[in-house]
Design a protein around this motif. Structure first.
Motif, PDB file in Angstrom:
ATOM      1  N   PRO A 152       0.876  -0.891   0.078  1.00  0.00           N
ATOM      2  CA  PRO A 152       0.043  -0.220  -0.021  1.00  0.00           C
ATOM      3  C   PRO A 152       0.728   0.898  -0.049  1.00  0.00           C
ATOM      4  N   ASN A 153       0.838   2.094  -0.701  1.00  0.00           N
ATOM      5  CA  ASN A 153       0.994   3.841  -0.986  1.00  0.00           C
ATOM      6  C   ASN A 153       2.672   3.475  -1.610  1.00  0.00           C
ATOM      7  N   PRO A 160       6.652   9.689  -1.900  1.00  0.00           N
ATOM      8  CA  PRO A 160       6.469  11.152  -1.868  1.00  0.00           C
ATOM      9  C   PRO A 160       7.387  12.094  -3.033  1.00  0.00           C
ATOM     10  N   GLU A 161       7.214  12.740  -3.688  1.00  0.00           N
ATOM     11  CA  GLU A 161       8.496  13.730  -3.883  1.00  0.00           C
ATOM     12  C   GLU A 161       8.187  15.148  -3.872  1.00  0.00           C
ATOM     13  N   GLY A 162       8.895  16.315  -2.678  1.00  0.00           N
ATOM     14  CA  GLY A 162       8.430  17.450  -2.603  1.00  0.00           C
ATOM     15  C   GLY A 162       6.995  17.525  -2.423  1.00  0.00           C
ATOM     16  N   SER A 163       6.116  18.193  -3.007  1.00  0.00           N
ATOM     17  CA  SER A 163       4.549  18.479  -2.556  1.00  0.00           C
ATOM     18  C   SER A 163       3.514  17.359  -3.338  1.00  0.00           C
ATOM     19  N   GLY A 164       4.332  16.598  -4.020  1.00  0.00           N
ATOM     20  CA  GLY A 164       3.451  16.087  -5.062  1.00  0.00           C
ATOM     21  C   GLY A 164       4.048  14.699  -4.867  1.00  0.00           C
ATOM     22  N   THR A 165       3.519  13.318  -6.188  1.00  0.00           N
ATOM     23  CA  THR A 165       3.602  12.343  -5.736  1.00  0.00           C
ATOM     24  C   THR A 165       4.804  11.547  -7.206  1.00  0.00           C
ATOM     25  N   LEU A 166       5.748  10.790  -6.652  1.00  0.00           N
ATOM     26  CA  LEU A 166       6.368  10.116  -8.332  1.00  0.00           C
ATOM     27  C   LEU A 166       5.909   8.894  -9.267  1.00  0.00           C
ATOM     28  N   LEU A 167       5.587   8.609  -9.558  1.00  0.00           N
ATOM     29  CA  LEU A 167       5.229   7.979  -9.918  1.00  0.00           C
ATOM     30  C   LEU A 167       6.143   6.474 -11.063  1.00  0.00           C
ATOM     31  N   VAL A 168       6.383   6.277 -10.823  1.00  0.00           N
ATOM     32  CA  VAL A 168       6.975   5.139 -11.438  1.00  0.00           C
ATOM     33  C   VAL A 168       6.410   4.122 -12.615  1.00  0.00           C
ATOM     34  N   PHE A 169       6.189   4.061 -13.523  1.00  0.00           N
ATOM     35  CA  PHE A 169       5.447   2.453 -14.279  1.00  0.00           C
ATOM     36  C   PHE A 169       6.411   2.136 -14.886  1.00  0.00           C
ATOM     37  N   ASN A 170       6.167   0.816 -15.360  1.00  0.00           N
ATOM     38  CA  ASN A 170       6.934  -0.001 -15.952  1.00  0.00           C
ATOM     39  C   ASN A 170       6.246  -1.278 -16.860  1.00  0.00           C
ATOM     40  N   HIS A 171       6.080  -1.936 -17.983  1.00  0.00           N
ATOM     41  CA  HIS A 171       6.029  -2.477 -18.407  1.00  0.00           C
ATOM     42  C   HIS A 171       6.341  -3.742 -19.176  1.00  0.00           C
ATOM     43  N   ALA A 172       6.818  -4.208 -18.838  1.00  0.00           N
ATOM     44  CA  ALA A 172       8.133  -5.246 -19.830  1.00  0.00           C
ATOM     45  C   ALA A 172       7.670  -6.619 -19.480  1.00  0.00           C
ATOM     46  N   GLN A 173       8.081  -7.414 -20.682  1.00  0.00           N
ATOM     47  CA  GLN A 173       8.169  -9.143 -21.041  1.00  0.00           C
ATOM     48  C   GLN A 173       6.781  -8.577 -22.047  1.00  0.00           C
ATOM     49  N   PHE A 174       7.229  -8.559 -22.914  1.00  0.00           N
ATOM     50  CA  PHE A 174       6.402  -7.895 -24.165  1.00  0.00           C
ATOM     51  C   PHE A 174       6.887  -9.125 -25.012  1.00  0.00           C
ATOM     52  N   ARG A 207      -5.260  11.122 -19.152  1.00  0.00           N
ATOM     53  CA  ARG A 207      -5.894  10.951 -18.863  1.00  0.00           C
ATOM     54  C   ARG A 207      -6.390  11.150 -17.180  1.00  0.00           C
ATOM     55  N   LEU A 208      -5.887  10.063 -16.546  1.00  0.00           N
ATOM     56  CA  LEU A 208      -5.225  10.046 -15.279  1.00  0.00           C
ATOM     57  C   LEU A 208      -4.925  11.637 -14.254  1.00  0.00           C
ATOM     58  N   GLU A 209      -4.141  12.363 -15.384  1.00  0.00           N
ATOM     59  CA  GLU A 209      -3.378  13.652 -15.283  1.00  0.00           C
ATOM     60  C   GLU A 209      -4.764  14.959 -15.132  1.00  0.00           C
ATOM     61  N   THR A 210      -5.314  14.579 -16.006  1.00  0.00           N
ATOM     62  CA  THR A 210      -6.455  15.642 -16.591  1.00  0.00           C
ATOM     63  C   THR A 210      -7.825  15.416 -15.330  1.00  0.00           C
ATOM     64  N   HIS A 211      -8.053  14.054 -14.999  1.00  0.00           N
ATOM     65  CA  HIS A 211      -8.874  13.517 -13.915  1.00  0.00           C
ATOM     66  C   HIS A 211      -9.082  14.797 -12.371  1.00  0.00           C
ATOM     67  N   LEU A 212      -7.542  14.014 -12.547  1.00  0.00           N
ATOM     68  CA  LEU A 212      -7.096  14.749 -10.869  1.00  0.00           C
ATOM     69  C   LEU A 212      -6.394  16.476 -10.758  1.00  0.00           C
ATOM     70  N   ALA A 213      -6.688  17.086 -11.959  1.00  0.00           N
ATOM     71  CA  ALA A 213      -6.825  18.168 -11.917  1.00  0.00           C
ATOM     72  C   ALA A 213      -7.632  19.315 -11.925  1.00  0.00           C
TER      73      ALA A 213
END
Length: 113
Positions: free
Chosen positions: A48-49, A74-88, A107-113
């Motif tokens: 979680p988190n 957490p990073e500064g006043s926001g959140t750092l998201l690291v996304f990896n999709h592998a094994q194609f 779309r997520l960024e727009t939704h959270l704005a």
């Protein structure tokens, strides 16, 4: 479900069945460009988190399973998201998923704005 999927997802078409625990399964379906799409997999790691790791396979090609790893911190006043999709299975699949995930994250960024 308000922001899931690439830009071509038809509004209101996303359905999800999620058992969010290690060993739990998920299945997500949606309509895009007039086509029905269904993807699913198994959660391999749930911290979680911090971290989420799960398999990813389209219903139409279950033998082409890949692996998604998402980390957040957490990073500064926001959140750092690291996304990896592998094994194609090939570069075409990799490139197609890159486009889809890029649109989903926009779309997520727009939704959270």
């Amino acid at each position: 479900m308000q922001w899931f999927g690439p830009a071509s997802v038809e509004e209101g078409s996303v359905k999800a069945d999620i058992d969010l625990r290690v060993g739990g399964r998920y299945r997500i379906s949606f309509n895009a460009n007039g086509d029905y799409n269904e993807v699913g997999g198994v959660y391999r790691e749930v911290v979680p988190n911090q971290r989420l790791v799960f398999s990813w396979a389209w219903h139409s090609t279950p033998e082409r399973e890949s692996l998604v790893t998402i980390s957040i911190k957490p990073e500064g006043s926001g959140t750092l998201l690291v996304f990896n999709h592998a094994q194609f299975v090939d570069e075409k699949a990799r490139d197609s998923h890159e486009r889809g995930w890029t649109e989903l994250l926009a779309r997520l960024e727009t939704h959270l704005a």
